[in-house]
Design a protein around this motif. Structure first.
Motif, PDB file in Angstrom:
ATOM      1  N   VAL A   1       0.819  -1.214   0.000  1.00  0.00           N
ATOM      2  CA  VAL A   1       0.000   0.000   0.000  1.00  0.00           C
ATOM      3  C   VAL A   1       0.853   1.264   0.000  1.00  0.00           C
ATOM      4  O   VAL A   1       0.316   2.365  -0.068  1.00  0.00           O
ATOM      5  CB  VAL A   1      -0.951   0.021   1.221  1.00  0.00           C
ATOM      6  N   LEU A   2       2.193   1.115   0.043  1.00  0.00           N
ATOM      7  CA  LEU A   2       3.092   2.272   0.052  1.00  0.00           C
ATOM      8  C   LEU A   2       3.374   2.705  -1.378  1.00  0.00           C
ATOM      9  O   LEU A   2       4.504   2.721  -1.857  1.00  0.00           O
ATOM     10  CB  LEU A   2       4.389   1.936   0.788  1.00  0.00           C
ATOM     11  N   GLY A   3       2.315   3.072  -2.061  1.00  0.00           N
ATOM     12  CA  GLY A   3       2.330   3.394  -3.478  1.00  0.00           C
ATOM     13  C   GLY A   3       1.006   2.901  -4.043  1.00  0.00           C
ATOM     14  O   GLY A   3       0.004   2.803  -3.317  1.00  0.00           O
ATOM     15  N   GLU A   4       0.960   2.587  -5.327  1.00  0.00           N
ATOM     16  CA  GLU A   4      -0.244   1.969  -5.867  1.00  0.00           C
ATOM     17  C   GLU A   4      -0.473   0.621  -5.202  1.00  0.00           C
ATOM     18  O   GLU A   4       0.476  -0.081  -4.841  1.00  0.00           O
ATOM     19  CB  GLU A   4      -0.114   1.788  -7.383  1.00  0.00           C
ATOM     20  N   LEU A   5      -1.740   0.256  -5.026  1.00  0.00           N
ATOM     21  CA  LEU A   5      -2.065  -1.025  -4.402  1.00  0.00           C
ATOM     22  C   LEU A   5      -1.586  -2.165  -5.289  1.00  0.00           C
ATOM     23  O   LEU A   5      -1.954  -2.253  -6.468  1.00  0.00           O
ATOM     24  CB  LEU A   5      -3.572  -1.134  -4.187  1.00  0.00           C
ATOM     25  N   ASN A   6      -0.753  -3.018  -4.724  1.00  0.00           N
ATOM     26  CA  ASN A   6      -0.290  -4.232  -5.405  1.00  0.00           C
ATOM     27  C   ASN A   6      -0.537  -5.426  -4.512  1.00  0.00           C
ATOM     28  O   ASN A   6      -0.424  -5.327  -3.281  1.00  0.00           O
ATOM     29  CB  ASN A   6       1.207  -4.170  -5.723  1.00  0.00           C
ATOM     30  N   VAL A   7      -0.857  -6.558  -5.110  1.00  0.00           N
ATOM     31  CA  VAL A   7      -0.981  -7.814  -4.373  1.00  0.00           C
ATOM     32  C   VAL A   7      -0.152  -8.857  -5.105  1.00  0.00           C
ATOM     33  O   VAL A   7      -0.264  -9.006  -6.330  1.00  0.00           O
ATOM     34  CB  VAL A   7      -2.448  -8.268  -4.268  1.00  0.00           C
ATOM     35  N   ARG A   8       0.683  -9.561  -4.354  1.00  0.00           N
ATOM     36  CA  ARG A   8       1.534 -10.604  -4.931  1.00  0.00           C
ATOM     37  C   ARG A   8       1.314 -11.903  -4.175  1.00  0.00           C
ATOM     38  O   ARG A   8       1.162 -11.905  -2.954  1.00  0.00           O
ATOM     39  CB  ARG A   8       3.019 -10.210  -4.854  1.00  0.00           C
ATOM     40  N   SER A  42      16.597  -0.631   3.329  1.00  0.00           N
ATOM     41  CA  SER A  42      15.515  -1.568   3.020  1.00  0.00           C
ATOM     42  C   SER A  42      14.149  -0.924   3.247  1.00  0.00           C
ATOM     43  O   SER A  42      13.216  -1.092   2.452  1.00  0.00           O
ATOM     44  CB  SER A  42      15.657  -2.827   3.874  1.00  0.00           C
ATOM     45  N   LEU A  43      14.036  -0.165   4.344  1.00  0.00           N
ATOM     46  CA  LEU A  43      12.782   0.544   4.622  1.00  0.00           C
ATOM     47  C   LEU A  43      12.506   1.588   3.543  1.00  0.00           C
ATOM     48  O   LEU A  43      11.376   1.734   3.071  1.00  0.00           O
ATOM     49  CB  LEU A  43      12.849   1.206   5.988  1.00  0.00           C
ATOM     50  N   ALA A  44      13.546   2.327   3.159  1.00  0.00           N
ATOM     51  CA  ALA A  44      13.366   3.361   2.137  1.00  0.00           C
ATOM     52  C   ALA A  44      12.916   2.763   0.815  1.00  0.00           C
ATOM     53  O   ALA A  44      12.099   3.350   0.086  1.00  0.00           O
ATOM     54  CB  ALA A  44      14.670   4.145   1.952  1.00  0.00           C
ATOM     55  N   ALA A  45      13.420   1.579   0.497  1.00  0.00           N
ATOM     56  CA  ALA A  45      13.086   0.939  -0.782  1.00  0.00           C
ATOM     57  C   ALA A  45      11.632   0.466  -0.823  1.00  0.00           C
ATOM     58  O   ALA A  45      11.085   0.219  -1.907  1.00  0.00           O
ATOM     59  CB  ALA A  45      14.023  -0.237  -1.029  1.00  0.00           C
ATOM     60  N   ALA A  46      10.988   0.330   0.354  1.00  0.00           N
ATOM     61  CA  ALA A  46       9.601  -0.154   0.386  1.00  0.00           C
ATOM     62  C   ALA A  46       8.621   0.895  -0.132  1.00  0.00           C
ATOM     63  O   ALA A  46       7.509   0.560  -0.545  1.00  0.00           O
ATOM     64  CB  ALA A  46       9.220  -0.558   1.810  1.00  0.00           C
ATOM     65  N   PHE A  47       9.030   2.174  -0.115  1.00  0.00           N
ATOM     66  CA  PHE A  47       8.130   3.242  -0.563  1.00  0.00           C
ATOM     67  C   PHE A  47       8.192   3.354  -2.085  1.00  0.00           C
ATOM     68  O   PHE A  47       9.252   3.574  -2.665  1.00  0.00           O
ATOM     69  CB  PHE A  47       8.533   4.573   0.073  1.00  0.00           C
ATOM     70  N   ARG A  48       7.044   3.236  -2.708  1.00  0.00           N
ATOM     71  CA  ARG A  48       6.974   3.347  -4.168  1.00  0.00           C
ATOM     72  C   ARG A  48       6.183   4.568  -4.610  1.00  0.00           C
ATOM     73  O   ARG A  48       6.092   4.843  -5.807  1.00  0.00           O
ATOM     74  CB  ARG A  48       6.325   2.090  -4.753  1.00  0.00           C
TER      75      ARG A  48
END
Length: 529
Positions: free
Chosen positions: A9-16, A122-128
């Protein structure tokens, strides 16, 4: 594990699932519902979800059933039911999903100082991108308020993480510059939130240093003053329009520190002589901005004045993890906001329990006030009143503890009815949700207990500034006699009784027009002195 479901949810909603991106329904509301259930992480009443996403002319229950059917196809597999529902409630089981929001939501400012660079990266990379980017639903105001709150929370966390990285990587200019540029790119997104107050003391060469500090070179250098870390706090608000608001409306949200390091959020809007509205519980600077319960207050008070409001500690955008909820701490928070905003002279408006806080401030700092306005307040807290009041409020404390945070809104609705009996269904729905969004059950209990201990009886005769007292005649939350007690105890105070039963005056009632007219007249008279 096999079949692991990841929701982003940290950007567009994606589900994997097992790393593979899954197709999502085209319906925006269905995707928003999925994101909401994932972030909330607890059972939600069907009735609440219907009100959150579907308008009355639609068939809300049928729409909800259809959306849940689509979500089940994404979340549930032959061996795992992650989405469960019965006739009353819906739950997306938090233990059965991997949600990127979880790690960010659990962070506190102090945590970032203990994490190594690899974890921070790693935390910073989670934000899209923006929280639930692309899922703005302007016709669903309660969902929008919820989304905006979490958007701001996520943005604050993201910039905090990036700032820590710039600070920690100062020996590696190229890596530090990468994260500094990331902060720069977010400045437009942060237009409605002033994030400069938490700038790190990094030493990064060149323009990267200024970016890392969030332009902290502009910080007012007032050593030893509460809130001195706030950059250019006395300036007129420069923020662009808040998302979802008309172009003419804008507010700047900023942060300062009280003397015990609790972070307090405050907002500025409008232009003209300054008026500070002292904080009361159940406030949220962003949520109130859109609320049909408070929006008319904000618009009317900022039409010809610069309005400064702030969230009580433990509420809204201010820090929730707070040790001290004492009356003294509340007065200190007011002092900190006033100092951070750079106000030399202003009108102070107390509402409800903040009337007592405002009286204490007026006695302590009379030279800074052009006038004092008290609306709907009480001189003595409920523990200082009759045995009947004590018994009633002790019962209320128990109800707050047991019912505040539950999905069943029965208690919150009783509370709403007491505060605004004349409200429409829309306004009641907003205020029901306001209670849950703005303050936790534990903080609500602690604040209610603190309000019970308030007593400014001995201070009234010491108030030496022009004072206007207003009170609704049939106020069920705070008795009419409480207002008269302020008026009779403060030398020279003028009293105005308002023909209303609402503790929070509504925009369509004559009493609110009278309130605004009297406040405007009082400010015009006192600022000239």
């Amino acid at each position: 594990m096999v079949g692991q479901l990841q929701i982003e949810v940290l950007g567009e909603l994606n589900v994997r699932r097992d790393g593979q991106l899954l197709p999502l329904p085209q319906s925006k509301k269905t995707r928003a519902l999925l994101g909401y259930l994932a972030v909330v992480g607890r059972p939600q009443r069907r009735e609440h979800l219907c009100k959150l996403f579907w308008e009355v002319p639609d068939d809300p229950r049928a729409s909800l059933r259809w959306s849940l059917y689509k979500i089940r196809q994404i979340t549930n597999t032959h061996d795992v039911d992650r989405l469960t529902a019965d006739h009353h409630s819906v739950l997306l089981i938090p233990q059965a999903i991997d949600l990127d929001f979880t790690n960010v939501a659990s962070l506190r400012p102090g945590d970032l100082d203990t994490l190594d660079v690899e974890v921070l990266e790693s935390l910073a990379a989670a934000f899209r991108g923006e929280f639930l980017e692309g899922l703005r639903l302007p016709r669903c105001p309660t969902f929008e308020a919820w989304r905006l709150y979490h958007r701001d929370l996520v943005l604050r966390s993201r910039i905090e993480i990036l700032r820590r990285l710039v600070s920690r990587l100062w020996e590696y200019p190229e890596r530090a510059r990468f994260y500094a540029h990331a902060i720069e790119s977010l400045r437009g997104d942060a237009a409605s939130i002033d994030l400069r107050s938490e700038a790190p003391d990094a030493s990064v060469s060149g323009s990267s240093r200024d970016v890392a500090r969030g332009n902290a070179s502009a910080t007012a250098n007032r050593a030893g003053q509460p809130g001195s870390e706030l950059a250019d706090a006395s300036a007129e608000p420069k923020a662009g329009p808040t998302v979802g608001t008309p172009q003419a409306r804008s507010q700047a949200i900023r942060f300062c520190r009280a003397s015990d390091r609790v972070r307090v959020a405050y907002a500025l809007c409008g232009r003209g002589p300054a008026i500070v509205r002292a904080a009361h519980w159940m406030s949220h600077l962003q949520y109130d901005w859109e609320s049909p319960v408070w929006r008319h207050w904000i618009d009317a008070l900022s039409e010809e004045m610069m309005l400064i409001r702030y969230d009580e500690r433990g509420n809204g955008l201010s820090d929730w993890d707070v040790a001290d909820f004492s009356f003294a701490a509340m007065v200190t928070d007011l002092e900190s906001v006033v100092d951070a905003a750079g106000l030399e002279r202003f009108t102070l408006l107390g509402v409800s329990q903040s009337c007592a806080v405002s009286v204490a401030y007026a006695v302590r700092h009379p030279e800074r006030l052009s006038g004092l306005i008290l609306y709907g307040g009480f001189v003595q807290g409920w523990r200082k009143r009759s045995p009947h009041d004590v018994a009633t409020h002790e019962a209320m404390t128990t109800l707050i503890r047991e019912g505040w945070g539950n999905s069943n809104p029965v208690f919150r609705h009783l509370f709403t009815t007491m505060f605004i009996p004349g409200a429409s269904q829309e306004q009641m729905g907003w205020f029901d949700e306001l209670q849950r969004i703005t303050v936790s059950p534990d903080n609500a209990c602690r604040l209610h207990e603190a309000f019970g201990e308030m007593d400014v009886s001995d201070l009234l005769s010491q108030v030496a500034v022009p004072t206007l007292v207003l009170h609704a005649r049939r106020d069920a939350a705070v008795p009419f006699g409480s207002g008269r007690e302020f008026a009779t105890g403060i030398p020279g105070a003028r009293f105005v009784d308002l023909d209303s039963a609402n503790h929070i005056l509504l925009g369509n009632e004559p009493a609110f027009e009278t309130f605004i007219r009297e406040v405007g007249r009082f400010v015009a008279e006192t600022v000239q002195r």
